[in-house]
Every structure is written in structure tokens, then in C-alpha cells.
Design an enzyme around this catalytic site. Sequence first.
Site, mmCIF file in Angstrom:
data_model
loop_
_atom_site.group_PDB
_atom_site.id
_atom_site.type_symbol
_atom_site.label_atom_id
_atom_site.label_comp_id
_atom_site.label_asym_id
_atom_site.label_seq_id
_atom_site.Cartn_x
_atom_site.Cartn_y
_atom_site.Cartn_z
ATOM 1 N N LYS A 1 -2.033 6.103 -4.507
ATOM 2 C CA LYS A 1 -3.023 6.945 -4.289
ATOM 3 C C LYS A 1 -2.755 8.406 -4.855
ATOM 4 O O LYS A 1 -1.584 8.724 -4.937
ATOM 5 C CB LYS A 1 -3.208 7.056 -2.836
ATOM 6 N N HIS B 1 -6.904 9.505 -2.867
ATOM 7 C CA HIS B 1 -6.255 9.589 -1.486
ATOM 8 C C HIS B 1 -7.318 10.517 -0.584
ATOM 9 O O HIS B 1 -7.783 9.742 0.400
ATOM 10 C CB HIS B 1 -5.052 10.368 -1.198
ATOM 11 N N TYR C 1 3.373 9.711 0.400
ATOM 12 C CA TYR C 1 4.412 9.293 1.224
ATOM 13 C C TYR C 1 5.896 9.512 0.801
ATOM 14 O O TYR C 1 6.702 9.406 1.670
ATOM 15 C CB TYR C 1 4.222 7.680 1.283
ATOM 16 N N ASP D 1 0.592 -1.290 -0.136
ATOM 17 C CA ASP D 1 0.092 0.032 0.075
ATOM 18 C C ASP D 1 0.786 1.157 -0.014
ATOM 19 O O ASP D 1 1.726 1.750 1.180
ATOM 20 C CB ASP D 1 -0.906 -0.065 1.433
#
Length: 235
Positions: A76, A107, A47, A42
Site C-alpha cells: 500500500k 492506504h 507496516y 497483505d
Amino acid sequence: MAITLNNGIKMPTIGLGVWRMEGKSIKEVILNAIRIGYRHFDCAAKYQNEAEVGEALAEAIQTGIVKREDLFITTKLWNSDHGHVLEACEDSLKKLHLEYLDLYLVHFPIASKFTGIGKTSSVKDENGDLDIDTTISLETTWHAMEGLVSMGLVRSIGVRLAEKHNKTVAQIILRWGIQRNIIVIPKSSKLERLKENFHVFDFELTLKDMVSIRTVDQRLRSNQPGTGWGIDVYA
């Protein structure tokens, strides 16, 4: 174990989250996870570690540890890229060293000011208020996501629900016929924890256990951007 999405694609019920994983250690964590048996990872543009994850995935595939078709890779779309869905997806694919994504999520169902592909800025302005771009509707974003599926860049799409399930989001869920599924995404960079988190199907809850669980405080929290907590729904 896996669940079958409403498009027939199988999604492993346990995945490894890479939020807040940083630096050179990411590659070894990903490779160890694959050796243990993890196949679902994931990720997210927000990130800021897709490139490092991609290096690990590329090495695992090139050295024969795993085949691409056996992996399930999620990433995302960030808020500031709602008006640039194709470009954002292509940027993630390039960083992840992939030709397609197994799942691409919105997201948060909030479009914010565009700051450039790959530059996942805050959803709030200098005053702490949500910097929402009202010119981009969620339906526009979703149709662009559907286009990715038609192009073969993405196999499945979904939305990660943030804040409270207000009327607008609920209406969108009903209209799109999005499917809810429960997937566990533990996160750890420690080898022993990776093993423990993955091997969770070797026990059964007794009736006494279930009764005890029902007594636990069930006050729920909604997602706030940046907290890492949320509910994902897939189509």
C-alpha cells in the site's frame, strides 16, 4: 479459492496480513504460511516490515517452495507518498524483492506532508490535527497509480477507504468504477492458528446459523488511520 477482478486477474480469497509482525520471526511465519497453502500476502509500507517479508518471499521462490506467478502480493501507498507514487512503489518492490505487485492500494485517500520515501510518518501534526496536503488531489494520485499499471510494475490497483464514505469518496468510486470484493485477511504468527485460519471451507452454515447471525448487533465502525480496520476496493 479465488475471485476474479474486473481486469481478469484472480485474487485468492484468503490472505495473510503482516501488520505488526516484527523481527526475525517474520521469515519463518511467511515460509510456514506458504507451506500451508497461503498465496496471498497483505503488506504495506506503513507496516515497516516489507524488507523482512521480501527476504522470506525471495527464499521461498529461490528454493522452489512456490513460484512467483502463484503468489498474490499486495502492498500500500502511504499518505505522505501521494505526490511520489512511482518512487514509493519502486521502494516497496525493492524491499519485497519483486519485479511487480499483484495489487497496489492507496492506504488512505488522504495526502499528507511528504517526509521522504520509506518514512511513513503520522497523518496528524503535533496538535493532533490531520496534516493534509491539499495540493495533491485524489485524482492525481489515482492517475499516477494507473501509470504504474501501464509500466508493468503493478497488475491491479485500488483504494483503501478510510473514515466515513463521504460524498467525495463516493463520487470517486462511481467515477472510477471500482469493484468491491470480500477478501479475508486473518493475521497470526502461530503455526496452528495459521492452519486453522486457512482451512475455513470445510463447513456449511445451516439456516438456523444464518438466522442467529442476523440477530447479532450490526453497528458498523469506520476506519481510523492506524487502527488496521478498513474496506478495500479494487479496480
